[in-house]
Design an enzyme around this catalytic site. Structure first.
Site, PDB file in Angstrom:
ATOM      1  N   PHE A 126       0.855  -1.183   0.000  1.00 51.91           N
ATOM      2  CA  PHE A 126       0.000   0.000   0.000  1.00 51.91           C
ATOM      3  C   PHE A 126       0.895   1.238   0.000  1.00 51.91           C
ATOM      4  CE2 PHE A 126      -2.902   3.252   1.457  1.00 51.91           C
ATOM      5  CZ  PHE A 126      -3.968   3.011   0.608  1.00 51.91           C
TER       6      PHE A 126
ATOM      7  N   ASP B 110       1.775  -3.517   9.271  1.00 53.69           N
ATOM      8  CA  ASP B 110       0.559  -2.793   8.901  1.00 53.69           C
ATOM      9  C   ASP B 110      -0.584  -3.814   8.852  1.00 53.69           C
ATOM     10  OD1 ASP B 110      -1.565  -1.495   7.676  1.00 53.69           O
ATOM     11  OD2 ASP B 110      -0.281  -0.354   6.307  1.00 53.69           O
TER      12      ASP B 110
ATOM     13  N   ARG C  42     -11.786  -7.045  -6.821  1.00 55.08           N
ATOM     14  CA  ARG C  42     -11.506  -7.419  -5.427  1.00 55.08           C
ATOM     15  C   ARG C  42     -12.810  -7.594  -4.661  1.00 55.08           C
ATOM     16  NH1 ARG C  42      -8.233  -3.440  -1.287  1.00 55.08           N
ATOM     17  NH2 ARG C  42     -10.194  -2.304  -1.429  1.00 55.08           N
TER      18      ARG C  42
ATOM     19  N   TYR D  52     -11.761   1.555   9.965  1.00 48.69           N
ATOM     20  CA  TYR D  52     -12.988   1.656   9.160  1.00 48.69           C
ATOM     21  C   TYR D  52     -13.221   0.484   8.228  1.00 48.69           C
ATOM     22  CZ  TYR D  52      -9.824   3.899   5.708  1.00 48.69           C
ATOM     23  OH  TYR D  52      -8.796   4.199   4.849  1.00 48.69           O
ATOM     24  N   LYS D  53     -12.339  -0.500   8.273  1.00 47.38           N
ATOM     25  CA  LYS D  53     -12.545  -1.666   7.418  1.00 47.38           C
ATOM     26  C   LYS D  53     -13.266  -2.747   8.235  1.00 47.38           C
ATOM     27  CE  LYS D  53      -8.387  -0.444   4.820  1.00 47.38           C
ATOM     28  NZ  LYS D  53      -8.999  -0.079   3.532  1.00 47.38           N
TER      29      LYS D  53
END
Lengths: 412, 412
Positions: free
Chosen positions: A128, A197, A371, A222-223
């Protein structure tokens, strides 16, 4: 002779699933199969009332006194203690604060200061982007450098110049899951620190930071933690490092005595030094409710269900969407994956848009990935079946070629 | 012969005040005189419904698609454009993001990079601690140093080694208001940049960053802007500096093309490069509503009212609380003040607690200040009278000596 999996079989799996009732804890719109909880978790049913209470009865009525009366001041620690069991940490090793990006900067810069004789930060190729950007910014500030290596070969690039390895446990695209124990041990053998991470894994796969003896970690609220859009992130620092790790973003809330307003910075003991500014209470209240959804849930069963959903998706894609140009772009082995699965396709973007138009919400990741995320708290096996069937229709009718929309992509 | 000011006179001022109806836009609890809006602004009446809508109809129903459908992605810029007229900036010169602390770090580090040949950051003695802590952290990272000078003598300490002057427009304790045009010009004459901390002034006093030709600024969303506890802060960068000022916290949302997920950081044009991580949407929705309260308000009249409230407080304290040991610790001249007023007293802490117990909510600032904030959107002249009368009773009865509470102090 193998009998093909049918929708009825998916319904049977749901009927037998002891976690199936968890779905009722979430608001999920009619007519939508939501396979993007890995990007933005769904709204827990109890969040609106909880947030309204914090807004009206706390902020509105008790105003400034809420910092004590409702222990707003303790919110970052309290949320950290709720996150800790999800990542195999101790309650005093995690706090909720700022964004993942800001927390990456804090911990990368702190680690660089802990290993001043080593000048290299090692990050993975293709991870990322923020992780790498932040490492490069820290390196530029302190006069070090960033080295990159392929994710699968990261261990062999750790040498005596490496101060810190920054690695994502579950890759945001491929879903490849690193062996946290092994890479951590490799870093330690060479005297380097490691920062994990956990953005795409916290709340979705087994994580045991304590057993792995991990040094540092960050992750997203928030995931899979369902804290709401742009929810506060979290950071982890192992107890043994907490008093040594400096705070490079020394805000007043991270001072040993914030309300003394001292002119000289004295870091708070433990993790609190990383608090920086005033905590965002409304956002924290929403995250609190998101985390509350894990109460009483058998985490191992939950994570196993996520794996099962991914396995079924792969199986059905290969059984029912064969010949349409999809190639599995995630590990086939569930234990080597996170809770999302990618398939590559030359036209992944318009196909993704066509799916969204038909109520199957996954996402596209450049250049060619479709995805799909399987949040085990609220995704059903029948959802996986229905999603694949919708995709099959999109491909067999060729409808995806007709409605190439020009919308901007959605946020990871 | 001067006739003493009476409560009736305060009521007459309120009756004649064209801004008086604004008070109805806020939730203010019965029996409380809230003089701490300079620390945490009151709840706007429309915020709960607006936030509920964002939570339920946006996050809950539209989920990830809200980033486009409800333009969540544009929130930081949209809020920045709402803040701009309050501080005399152009709409594209302000964004809402992160905390004031984090924004201070961004801009101080960015400014240091813009003036690499100058090694000194100049900050005021005794200002809000975070400003100094952040300057010291940046200086330590880049090998520079921090120099401090008394606020009133800051200009004479700007020399050719100063890269950046960090100064608060309105001091969080004394309420002393700096002459922004004069100090900015002095910094520029010596080739230094200046960063104004507007935390205690934005929304409360006249600010004209454009006319002053200011370089950089930060400010707080939860004080006079009524954005809720820990609301997103804001930052300002003058147009002429935007493309030169680097981002030292380069998160993916500040990339020129966030959704390309490029491995190399390319800063977004203009201010967006300072966005860093994913914006906190729920907190931004609350701030949006706080900012909305300034719609249609004559700002000059509003700020003049705040000055008038402070003038009345000083007058009444000196008329009606004389002989009780209070000393004015703020400028007497309204144009030299912010919208709060401090009086020093040897026993300020227990006196403050006694006031709060009696529904007059101001705050204590170490070591000896009683601080009262006058938010002109919702404070009445009669509130000032009643607050002083309550204080007079507390002092004449000596009740403050009886109920010294052990509560922790509240947040600035």
């Amino acid at each position: 002779m193998t009998v093909a999996f049918r929708r009825q079989d998916a319904l049977s799996l749901d009927a037998a699933d002891p976690l199936a009732p968890m779905r009722d804890r979430f608001v999920l719109p009619e007519g939508v199969i939501y396979l993007d909880g890995n990007s933005l978790g769904a709204l827990p049913r109890t969040t609106p009332a909880h947030l309204a209470d914090v807004v009206t009865a706390q902020w509105g009525r008790d105003l400034i006194t809420s910092w004590n009366r409702h222990d707003w001041i303790g919110f970052p620690m309290r949320l950290g203690a709720m996150i800790a069991p999800l990542i195999g940490a101790r309650p005093d090793e995690v706090i909720a604060c700022d964004s993942t990006s800001v927390n990456l900067f804090k911990l990368i810069a702190g680690a660089a200061a802990l290993r001043p004789e080593r000048r290299t930060i090692l990050v993975e190729d293709g991870g990322f982007p923020t992780d790498r950007y932040m490492a490069e910014s820290v390196a530029a500030l302190v006069g070090g450098s960033v080295r990159t290596a392929p994710r699968e070969a990261i261990e062999s690039h750790i040498d005596d110049n490496v101060a810190l390895v920054v690695l994502t446990q579950v890759d945001y695209r491929s879903s490849d899951r690193a062996d946290m124990a092994e890479v951590t041990a490799a870093a330690h053998r060479r005297g380097a620190l490691i920062l994990w991470d956990l953005s795409h894994s916290a709340g979705a796969v087994t994580i045991d930071l304590t057993t792995c003896d991990a040094d540092l970690a960050v992750g997203c609220g928030y995931k899979y933690l369902n804290g709401g859009p742009g929810a506060p992130a979290f950071l982890f620092v192992a107890r043994r490092l907490q008093d040594a790790l400096p705070s490079v973003l020394p805000g007043w809330m991270g001072h040993a005595q914030p309300f003394a307003f001292e002119q000289g910075y004295r870091p708070a003991p433990g993790l609190a030094r990383h608090l920086c500014g005033t905590p965002p209470i409304l956002a924290m209240a929403a995250l609190e409710e998101g985390l509350g959804q894990f109460d009483g849930v058998d985490l191992q069963a939950l994570f196993a269900k996520g794996q099962g959903l991914g396995d079924l998706f792969i199986q059905l894609m290969e059984e029912r969407c064969a010949g349409h140009g999809f190639t599995l772009a995630s590990p086939r082995q569930a234990t080597a994956r996170g809770s999302h699965v990618c398939f590559a396709h030359d036209h992944a973007y318009p196909i993704c848009r066509a799916l969204i138009e038909r109520g199957v919400v996954g996402d596209f990741r450049a250049p060619d990935l479709l995805r799909m995320g399987f949040t085990p708290l609220y995704t059903r096996f029948a959802d996986v079946w229905d999603a694949v069937e919708t995709l099959r229709e999109v491909m067999t009718t060729g409808v995806w070629q007709e409605d190439r929309l020009q919308q901007r992509e959605v946020v990871t």
